[in-house]
Design an enzyme around this catalytic site. Structure first.
Site, PDB file in Angstrom:
ATOM      1  N   ARG A 141      41.008  24.434  39.145  1.00 63.16           N
ATOM      2  CA  ARG A 141      40.428  25.440  40.036  1.00 63.16           C
ATOM      3  C   ARG A 141      41.000  25.390  41.454  1.00 63.16           C
ATOM      4  O   ARG A 141      40.658  26.224  42.292  1.00 63.16           O
ATOM      5  CB  ARG A 141      38.899  25.323  40.054  1.00 63.16           C
ATOM      6  CG  ARG A 141      38.227  26.513  40.735  1.00 63.16           C
ATOM      7  CD  ARG A 141      36.725  26.473  40.625  1.00 63.16           C
ATOM      8  NE  ARG A 141      36.169  25.158  40.813  1.00 63.16           N
ATOM      9  CZ  ARG A 141      36.083  24.532  41.993  1.00 63.16           C
ATOM     10  NH1 ARG A 141      36.489  25.127  43.100  1.00 63.16           N
ATOM     11  NH2 ARG A 141      35.573  23.326  42.069  1.00 63.16           N
ATOM     12  N   TYR A 170      42.984  52.132  38.983  1.00 61.53           N
ATOM     13  CA  TYR A 170      42.517  51.616  37.693  1.00 61.53           C
ATOM     14  C   TYR A 170      40.975  51.563  37.673  1.00 61.53           C
ATOM     15  O   TYR A 170      40.349  51.192  38.679  1.00 61.53           O
ATOM     16  CB  TYR A 170      43.115  50.216  37.494  1.00 61.53           C
ATOM     17  CG  TYR A 170      42.539  49.486  36.331  1.00 61.53           C
ATOM     18  CD1 TYR A 170      42.892  49.844  35.032  1.00 61.53           C
ATOM     19  CD2 TYR A 170      41.634  48.448  36.513  1.00 61.53           C
ATOM     20  CE1 TYR A 170      42.339  49.178  33.947  1.00 61.53           C
ATOM     21  CE2 TYR A 170      41.094  47.780  35.433  1.00 61.53           C
ATOM     22  CZ  TYR A 170      41.450  48.152  34.153  1.00 61.53           C
ATOM     23  OH  TYR A 170      40.907  47.499  33.083  1.00 61.53           O
ATOM     24  N   LYS A 184      48.900  43.014  30.770  1.00 62.05           N
ATOM     25  CA  LYS A 184      49.718  44.144  30.316  1.00 62.05           C
ATOM     26  C   LYS A 184      51.175  43.689  30.112  1.00 62.05           C
ATOM     27  O   LYS A 184      51.447  42.969  29.187  1.00 62.05           O
ATOM     28  CB  LYS A 184      49.605  45.294  31.317  1.00 62.05           C
ATOM     29  CG  LYS A 184      48.161  45.543  31.801  1.00 62.05           C
ATOM     30  CD  LYS A 184      47.213  45.982  30.702  1.00 62.05           C
ATOM     31  CE  LYS A 184      45.737  45.891  31.073  1.00 62.05           C
ATOM     32  NZ  LYS A 184      45.333  46.536  32.276  1.00 62.05           N
TER      33      LYS A 184
HETATM   34  C1  LIG Z   1      44.288  46.407  33.120  1.00 66.56           C
HETATM   35  C2  LIG Z   1      44.519  46.680  34.554  1.00 66.56           C
HETATM   36  C3  LIG Z   1      43.826  45.977  35.538  1.00 66.56           C
HETATM   37  C4  LIG Z   1      42.766  44.939  35.225  1.00 66.56           C
HETATM   38  O1  LIG Z   1      43.304  43.811  34.616  1.00 66.56           O
HETATM   39  P1  LIG Z   1      42.472  42.840  33.634  1.00 66.56           P
HETATM   40  O2  LIG Z   1      43.488  41.824  33.257  1.00 66.56           O
HETATM   41  O3  LIG Z   1      41.938  43.658  32.533  1.00 66.56           O
HETATM   42  O4  LIG Z   1      41.366  42.256  34.460  1.00 66.56           O
HETATM   43  C5  LIG Z   1      44.129  46.261  36.866  1.00 66.56           C
HETATM   44  N1  LIG Z   1      45.031  47.204  37.193  1.00 66.56           N
HETATM   45  C6  LIG Z   1      45.707  47.911  36.263  1.00 66.56           C
HETATM   46  C7  LIG Z   1      46.684  48.942  36.698  1.00 66.56           C
HETATM   47  C8  LIG Z   1      45.466  47.678  34.917  1.00 66.56           C
HETATM   48  O5  LIG Z   1      46.133  48.407  34.008  1.00 66.56           O
END
Ligand SMILES: *Cc1c(COP(=O)(O)O)cnc(C)c1O
Length: 390
Positions: free
Chosen positions: A47, A101, A197
């Site tokens: 952490r 988002y 992503k």
């Molecule tokens: C998915 C996404 C997020 C959030 O990310 P997580 O890993 O789901 O918390 C933030 N910004 C964009 C552009 C995204 O596509």
């Protein structure tokens, strides 16, 4: 003089790789949460965001994004929320891009009000974003390309104008990935990512990152240690494995998306394609200047004769699924997913119609993807024709 940066392909593989720790070419997994004291200085602790496995990835991401320093988080939202909370205090004002988002939007409208942080949403034009600035504006948060219409924000212009006013600029660089866009080179102060992503890229990891100058990242780290959104060593191992193919994957996704966008633009059942790599895209020139390549995300409007839901049902290869950036191509209808909670009028005002399809283009063969899209549109046509006949 511009600093020299190692190429993206090389950095994906080698940055953060430790030498001489053992005989292997892969960093060892060190799952320890307790580390022996070496001296009274900084102790390793998950952490504290400083364990060996965390550090290897941070180094890789830092080199890929051309940043001085970085932090690795347990999700994109952990990175975004911690960054915003570290920089904003009661009485500060923030300018947010309209159409951020959904999770970020939700964080803003639910948490910032409670904290007494006023904010305004503004469109993607720099004049609009800067026009929303007040005397107490502390930061501007944008995305580019945006979801789902792939609008482009002129990052250099935004960064320059914000800097003159002493305002911190932050970009969520998830859609472009560090392979296609390095906002810090354009003057943006902080970059955040949903690693879930493109960085993870296999639809099986959840993590996030924040990158920027040493002083800003130190500020965010203080807050992050209190909030605690860190990543364990085994997840770090998987992230590292994913990142080694980041440049390779994204390059293929760029190529495929370009092919798919060209195919869709010429298809009679498609009203409009949104892809910054097309010369017809209003942000094309700016994107060509500030991006290395145009990315793997695109969206398009189907004509009324092919109902969106039928189209998704008919896809064989492309999976109807939320999320994005994986090796597999996925498709969504924002009206039923990311924007389902938005009032219809507001959604249409943003230009997100009922027939809008968003594609995350994977690393499959482009011809196979084109074939799949083509047959799904044809199937819609035939079915409609036969039901009219009946
Ligand atoms: C998915 C996404 C997020 C959030 O990310 P997580 O890993 O789901 O918390 C933030 N910004 C964009 C552009 C995204 O596509």
């Amino acid at each position: 003089m511009k600093p020299h940066h190692i190429s993206k392909h090389t950095a994906s593989v080698h940055a953060g790789q430790q030498r001489n720790t053992n005989q292997g070419v892969v960093n060892p997994i060190d799952p320890s949460t307790a580390f022996q004291y070496i001296d009274a200085g900084d102790q390793f602790y998950p952490r504290y965001f400083n364990t060996p496995n965390q550090s290897h990835i941070i180094e890789k991401l830092r080199q890929l994004e051309h940043a001085e320093s970085a932090l690795l988080f347990s999700s994109g939202m952990a990175a975004i929320s911690t960054t915003l909370l570290a920089l904003l205090k009661s009485g500060d004002h923030a300018v947010m891009l309209r159409g951020l988002y959904g999770g970020t939007h939700s964080f803003i409208i639910h948490e910032l009000d409670e904290l007494g942080v006023p904010y305004d949403f503004a469109g993607a034009e720099v004049e609009e974003l800067i026009g929303a600035v007040r005397h107490n504006t502390r930061l501007i948060l944008v995305e580019s390309p945006t979801n789902p219409l792939l609008q482009i924000v002129d990052l250099q212009q935004l960064a320059g104008q914000a800097k003159q006013r002493g305002i911190i600029t932050i970009i969520d660089n998830t859609f472009a990935s560090p392979i296609n866009q390095n906002p810090i080179d354009l003057g943006i102060d902080l970059v955040v990512h949903s690693g879930t992503k493109y960085l993870g890229g296999h639809s099986d990891l959840c993590f996030g990152a924040a990158l920027g100058s040493q002083s800003l990242i130190d500020q965010i780290r203080d807050k992050a240690i209190r909030y605690g959104g860190s990543v364990n060593a085994v997840t770090c191992y998987l992230i590292e494995r994913s990142l080694k193919t980041l440049a390779l994957r994204v390059e293929k996704q760029n190529h495929n998306a370009k092919r798919v966008a060209q195919f869709l633009e010429e298809h009679p059942q498609v009203e409009r394609v949104y892809y910054p790599g097309l010369t017809s895209h209003p942000g094309h020139r700016c994107a060509a200047e500030q991006m290395e390549d145009f990315g793997g995300m695109l969206s398009f409007e189907l004509s009324e004769s092919v109902p969106g839901r039928d189209f998704l049902d008919k896809l064989n290869l492309i999976t109807p699924a939320m999320s994005l950036g994986g090796v597999e191509s996925t498709a969504t209808l924002p009206v039923f997913t990311s924007h389902r909670l938005m009032p219809d009028a507001e959604r249409r005002r943003l230009g997100i119609g009922d027939q809008l399809v968003r594609l995350s283009v994977g690393i499959e063969d482009a011809d196979d993807l084109i074939e799949d899209l083509g047959q799904a549109m044809l199937a819609g046509e035939t079915r409609r024709a036969s039901s009219i006949g009946a």
